[in-house]
Design a protein around this motif. Structure first.
Motif, short mmCIF file in Angstrom:
data_model
loop_
_atom_site.label_atom_id
_atom_site.label_comp_id
_atom_site.label_asym_id
_atom_site.label_seq_id
_atom_site.Cartn_x
_atom_site.Cartn_y
_atom_site.Cartn_z
N TRP A 221 -36.20 -24.71 1.48
CA TRP A 221 -34.86 -25.29 1.41
C TRP A 221 -34.01 -24.58 0.36
O TRP A 221 -32.87 -24.21 0.59
N LEU A 222 -34.60 -24.42 -0.81
CA LEU A 222 -33.86 -23.82 -1.93
C LEU A 222 -33.36 -22.44 -1.56
O LEU A 222 -32.19 -22.10 -1.76
N HIS A 223 -34.25 -21.62 -1.01
CA HIS A 223 -33.86 -20.25 -0.71
C HIS A 223 -32.92 -20.17 0.49
O HIS A 223 -32.11 -19.25 0.58
N LEU A 224 -33.03 -21.13 1.38
CA LEU A 224 -32.08 -21.16 2.50
C LEU A 224 -30.67 -21.40 1.97
O LEU A 224 -29.72 -20.74 2.38
N ILE A 225 -30.55 -22.36 1.05
CA ILE A 225 -29.23 -22.65 0.47
C ILE A 225 -28.71 -21.46 -0.32
O ILE A 225 -27.56 -21.08 -0.21
N LEU A 226 -29.61 -20.83 -1.09
CA LEU A 226 -29.19 -19.65 -1.85
C LEU A 226 -28.78 -18.52 -0.91
O LEU A 226 -27.84 -17.77 -1.19
N PHE A 227 -29.48 -18.42 0.22
CA PHE A 227 -29.13 -17.38 1.18
C PHE A 227 -27.72 -17.57 1.73
O PHE A 227 -26.99 -16.60 1.93
N THR A 228 -27.34 -18.84 1.97
CA THR A 228 -25.99 -19.05 2.51
C THR A 228 -24.95 -18.58 1.51
O THR A 228 -23.91 -18.05 1.90
N TRP A 229 -25.26 -18.71 0.21
CA TRP A 229 -24.33 -18.22 -0.79
C TRP A 229 -24.37 -16.69 -0.91
O TRP A 229 -23.34 -16.04 -1.07
N TYR A 230 -25.57 -16.13 -0.80
CA TYR A 230 -25.68 -14.67 -0.80
C TYR A 230 -24.88 -14.08 0.35
O TYR A 230 -24.11 -13.13 0.19
N PHE A 231 -25.07 -14.66 1.53
CA PHE A 231 -24.39 -14.17 2.74
C PHE A 231 -22.88 -14.22 2.55
O PHE A 231 -22.17 -13.25 2.83
N TYR A 232 -22.38 -15.35 2.10
CA TYR A 232 -20.94 -15.53 1.92
C TYR A 232 -20.39 -14.57 0.85
O TYR A 232 -19.41 -13.86 1.09
N LEU A 233 -21.04 -14.54 -0.31
CA LEU A 233 -20.50 -13.71 -1.40
C LEU A 233 -20.54 -12.23 -1.03
O LEU A 233 -19.62 -11.47 -1.35
N ASN A 234 -21.59 -11.82 -0.35
CA ASN A 234 -21.73 -10.43 0.06
C ASN A 234 -20.63 -10.06 1.07
O ASN A 234 -19.92 -9.06 0.93
N PHE A 235 -20.49 -10.89 2.11
CA PHE A 235 -19.49 -10.64 3.14
C PHE A 235 -18.08 -10.72 2.55
O PHE A 235 -17.23 -9.86 2.80
N ALA A 236 -17.83 -11.78 1.78
CA ALA A 236 -16.50 -11.95 1.20
C ALA A 236 -16.17 -10.81 0.24
O ALA A 236 -15.04 -10.34 0.18
N GLY A 237 -17.17 -10.35 -0.49
CA GLY A 237 -16.95 -9.25 -1.43
C GLY A 237 -16.53 -7.98 -0.70
O GLY A 237 -15.57 -7.31 -1.10
N PHE A 238 -17.25 -7.66 0.35
CA PHE A 238 -16.88 -6.44 1.10
C PHE A 238 -15.53 -6.59 1.79
O PHE A 238 -14.78 -5.63 1.93
#
Lengths: 410, 416, 77
Positions: free
Chosen positions: A241-258
């Motif tokens: 669960w923890l890493h799934l939630i962190l992944f959603t933030w990784y995905f968003y920040l990475n995509f939004a950053g680019f």
């Protein structure tokens, strides 16, 4: 490697821009500026590997031809037939890639390389040293081309010159990760060349910095969270669960950053294109989420799927919602998990629409607590659908099983 | 968002807007802060990363090349021996031991084959993950810059001559640029095969630690999460299932010529479409020529050795009988071996450079190549089979003898 | 003279007419989402007694373009 690192593309682009911008702003004639934009985009692709140009130059020339033919056919009896055939022709490469990825990727690389090796040996030699690649930017290019053609068909875009279409097609900042810019975002300058403005330049550079910060300071430390999709079956449920939630933030920040870097780079050329994200994880319902997540794709789907399928008519709105969400989902990949993703989100959007029409929803504005709770619920819903984006079908039941504490029994 | 932030900051400060408006002053301010944080960041980073230098089995330790190649070993403290030997090769120099533990290195076996009184040798082992001619050139220049007395260079019969192979590590173009600033003849073709980012990297890497050791830096950053919330990475059923799923793409990566020249990827043919197998099978190894780019790099290697005082031994990596039996392969290897020998023999300093295109059968027959899962001989990788040392047979003795003889010849000529 | 179209848009979107112009589009107004767009289409059709085709709806990206479309149907606004 198959997938070209996005940051490498942008570093290349920023270096090329540093060299090109003085000339770009020195040019006073719009069509020459457009030509330079197109050349910059071609060079950005060509330095990755020349074989990309063997595909994309004919692709965008073909788009220019279809645009001319559509303009010419407007108002005639064959207009609709020509339009539909054009759409199909443009979709063929993208659909072929999604349905037959191995064959398409091999063909894409081998045939384009073979062409260069046979007809332009120096470029063929350079191309040989470059790695095997996925067809970079094909999804974005296809949808931009479709958008141009659809807007042409409904007479929202008048006839354009080839140089303007090539400048649009090869607009470098948005080639690889979007946003899916509309033609009018780039093509409405008329005959006036873009002039240098300090505030736009500084604003663009600032956005590039912000994007880099999002990618490397905020997202990169969370990168290892994506490994949970590989090791979910040997980790405790809480860890999953923890890493799934962190992944959603990784995905968003990475995509939004680019995206920020892309928008910033576009601004360096004097173009203000719309961004892709506006705090999507803080939205209180699924409709607001999609209105603020990958906004360029949502807008594309809205104007090219939702409206034509009858989204603005109550009796046809339901099918329009489903068609729109399925388009968004299948744009990512044509697979069962993505189809499920589309169906689930479409159902949620439909349910949200029903709720919004309900009298209870139209009472006084919700309290702060209710708004926060609604945002958390929306975020939880979105998080739970992320595995459908990341996993093949055979792994999905196991992953969701781990989320509810089931042992892997496959 | 940036515009809103700017506007808000502006309202908090005076109307002069110094530093918060879109002016050249604000650009300068950003640049100053970036510089400040990079200096602080560098200091923190260098402290953090000094502690992570690894040591392998007390025999040799990692030596960082400027562009972060982790597979470079050094056998001991600097300048402790009579001779500094640089051994540059691909994974052909790695020898898998009987217990399948950590690999042994051919240069270490060569040193052990030397007479005891001549074993005080400082070895710089450039064991590259895959042998590519640009990387070989970079390693030769690095070795010479590190005062190597003797350079042994293994040249891959396929990849070192054939430009149709992907570069394994994409930073190597940048390293090639950086090591060729003074060599316009080599720099010019690099201009055409490089990307703008390679030039940025070539310029800035020597000054920034974070770029020099980017793989470790990346691990440091991504490892922070593990220190707080670790993931158990034992390979379970899910990992194996996903691996199978990803293997579908694997052969696509190597669709160019060389994959049909090595048997390494044959076990993946079930994932290849039939037309691709047919396409690849029509390529005739016997007709392949050397790529101009590769010949230029090879000449640059020889030129670098020529302009140094080091002696050298160049050889074509020996291949297994299984590999040589494939159509056209032995002719290809023979042709390239002759090219290398002719190239070196044409030099007027060839007394310093020894070359061996093809190993004598007596030595090659003793080599034990790795047996892969299908029971086939690997094309070039070695592994002990029955007892320690049998993978390399008499090869270490042969090479030790050649190296010591060449070194003695060179010293004698200099004395005269 | 009151601009009937601007007033109609302002009423549906729930904003002041002064904040709208012919150049206003969905990107400039948070209130102009797909739900409101549907209401706008119904409101325009009702107010001006016209029926909009799909192509015309797709074209209407700004208030100004909406005005042109309605004028194209012979209604002077």
């Amino acid at each position: 490697m198959l997938d070209f690192p996005t940051i490498c593309f942008f570093v290349n682009l920023l270096v090329i821009q540093a060299l090109v911008l003085p000339l770009y702003y020195a040019i006073r004639v719009s069509k020459w500026q457009q030509a330079l934009l197109a050349i910059t985009g071609m060079v950005s692709l060509g330095v990755i590997t020349p074989r990309l140009l063997v595909f994309y130059v004919p692709f965008w020339l073909f788009v220019a031809l279809l645009h001319r033919v559509t303009c010419w056919c407007r108002g005639t009896r064959i207009a609709r037939v020509v339009f539909v055939l054009s759409l199909v022709a443009l979709l063929v490469p993208l659909v072929a890639w999604k349905l037959l990825p191995v064959h398409f990727v091999n063909l894409f690389n081998l045939l384009t390389h073979h062409f260069l090796w046979t007809y332009c040996r120096p470029l063929g030699v350079i191309d040989s040293i470059k790695d095997y690649l996925l067809p970079l930017g094909l999804s974005f290019a296809t949808f931009r081309a479709l958008d141009l053609l659809i807007q042409t068909y409904v007479d929202a875009i008048p006839r354009q010159t080839i140089s303007r279409i090539l400048a649009y097609g090869f607009f470098a900042p948005v080639q690889i990760v979007g946003p899916l810019v509309e033609f009018r975002e780039l093509g409405d300058s008329g005959n006036a060349a873009r002039r240098f403005r300090l505030d736009e330049f500084v604003s663009g550079a600032g956005l590039v910095f912000i994007g880099l910060t999002k990618v490397y300071v905020l997202a990169f430390p969370l990168r290892s969270s994506r490994e949970i999709f590989t090791y979910a079956d040997v980790n405790p449920t809480l860890t999953v669960w923890l890493h799934l939630i962190l992944f959603t933030w990784y995905f968003y920040l990475n995509f939004a950053g680019f995206t920020d870097i892309a928008v910033g780079a576009a601004r360096l050329f004097g173009y203000r294109v719309q961004g892709n994200f506006n705090r999507p994880y803080f939205r209180s319902n699924i409709q607001l989420f999609w209105a603020n997540w990958h906004m360029s794709l949502t807008r594309w789907a809205q104007r090219n799927v939702f409206v034509p399928v009858g989204g603005y008519r109550k009796r046809t709105q339901t099918r329009a919602i489903f068609a729109t969400m399925m388009t968004i989902a299948l744009w990512h990949d044509i697979s069962i998990p993505l189809a499920l993703f589309g169906l689930i989100h479409a159902t949620a959007l439909y349910a949200n629409r029903l709720w919004q029409d309900h009298p209870a929803a139209k009472r006084k504005a919700p309290s702060r607590f209710n708004t926060i709770a609604a945002a958390c619920a929306t975020q939880l819903f979105v998080t739970l659908t992320f595995p459908l984006l990341a996993l093949p079908m055979e792994a999905i039941p196991m992953f969701y099983g781990r989320l509810i504490g089931l042992e892997y029994a496959g | 968002m940036l515009d809103k932030l700017n506007h808000r900051l502006k309202s908090l400060f005076t109307q002069s807007g110094v530093g918060v408006a879109c002016t050249w002053v604000s650009v300068l301010r950003i640049a100053v802060w970036v510089g400040v944080f990079m200096v602080i960041g560098q200091h923190w980073l260098s402290q953090k990363l000094t502690a992570t230098t690894t040591t392998r089995a007390d025999r040799f330790f990692d030596m960082q090349l400027p562009f972060g190649d982790p597979m470079v070993f050094r056998s001991g403290p600097a300048a402790s021996g009579d001779m500094r030997l640089a051994w540059i090769s691909g994974s052909d120099a790695q020898v898998l031991p009987l217990d399948k533990g950590d690999f042994d290195l051919l240069p270490l076996r060569v040193r052990r084959a030397m007479p005891p009184e001549q074993r005080r040798i400082d070895i710089l082992g450039y064991v590259l993950e895959s042998q590519r001619i640009t990387e070989s050139l970079h390693c030769v220049r690095n070795a010479l810059a590190n005062d190597a007395d003797f350079v042994v260079l293994s040249i891959h019969p396929y990849w070192s001559f054939d430009v149709r192979t992907p570069l394994v590590r994409n930073y190597m173009v940048a390293s090639a640029i950086a090591s060729n600033w003074s060599y316009p003849r080599t720099l010019l073709p690099l201009l055409f095969v490089s990307e703008p980012r390679d030039w940025v990297r070539a310029i800035f890497t020597p000054s920034f630690l974070a770029l020099q050791i980017q793989p470790e830096f990346n691990e440091l950053l991504t490892g922070q999460l593990d220190q707080v919330f670790a993931i158990n990475r034992t390979k379970g059923r899910l990992a194996r299932k996903l691996h199978e799923h990803r293997l579908v793409y694997y052969p696509s990566r190597h669709a160019y010529t060389y994959w049909i020249l090595s048997g390494v990827y044959e076990r993946y043919t079930k994932y290849l479409p039939a037309w691709m197998i047919s396409y690849a099978s029509h390529r005739d190894a016997a007709k392949m020529t050397n790529a101009p780019y590769n010949e230029l790099m090879l000449n640059s290697i020889i030129t670098a050795l020529t302009h140094s005082n080091a002696a050298a031994f160049l050889y074509i990596t020996p291949l297994s009988d299984t590999e040589l039996a494939k159509p056209g392969i032995s002719e290809l290897v023979a042709r390239r071996a002759k090219y290398l020998e002719d190239r070196v023999k044409s030099l007027d300093i060839n007394h310093r450079i020894d070359v061996l295109g093809e190993f004598p059968d007596t030595w090659r027959d003793e080599l034990k190549f790795l047996i892969n899962r299908d029971g086939q001989e690997d094309y070039a990788h070695l592994a002990d089979r029955e007892h320690v040392g049998d993978a390399t047979g008499q090869l270490p003795n042969f090479m030790a003898h050649r190296i010591l003889k060449k070194l003695a010849d060179v010293r004698k000529r200099h004395a005269n | 003279m009151e601009d009937k179209l601007i007033i109609l848009f302002a009423q549906v979107l729930g904003v002041s007419p002064e904040s709208l112009s012919d150049a206003t589009g969905p990107e400039d107004t948070d209130e102009w989402d797909s739900l409101k767009a549907m209401e706008l289409v119904s409101a325009i059709e009702e107010a001006f007694a016209v029926e909009l085709t799909t192509a015309e709806i797709m074209k209407m990206r700004t208030i100004g373009i909406a005005r042109e479309v309605i004028r194209g149907k012979g209604i002077d606004i």
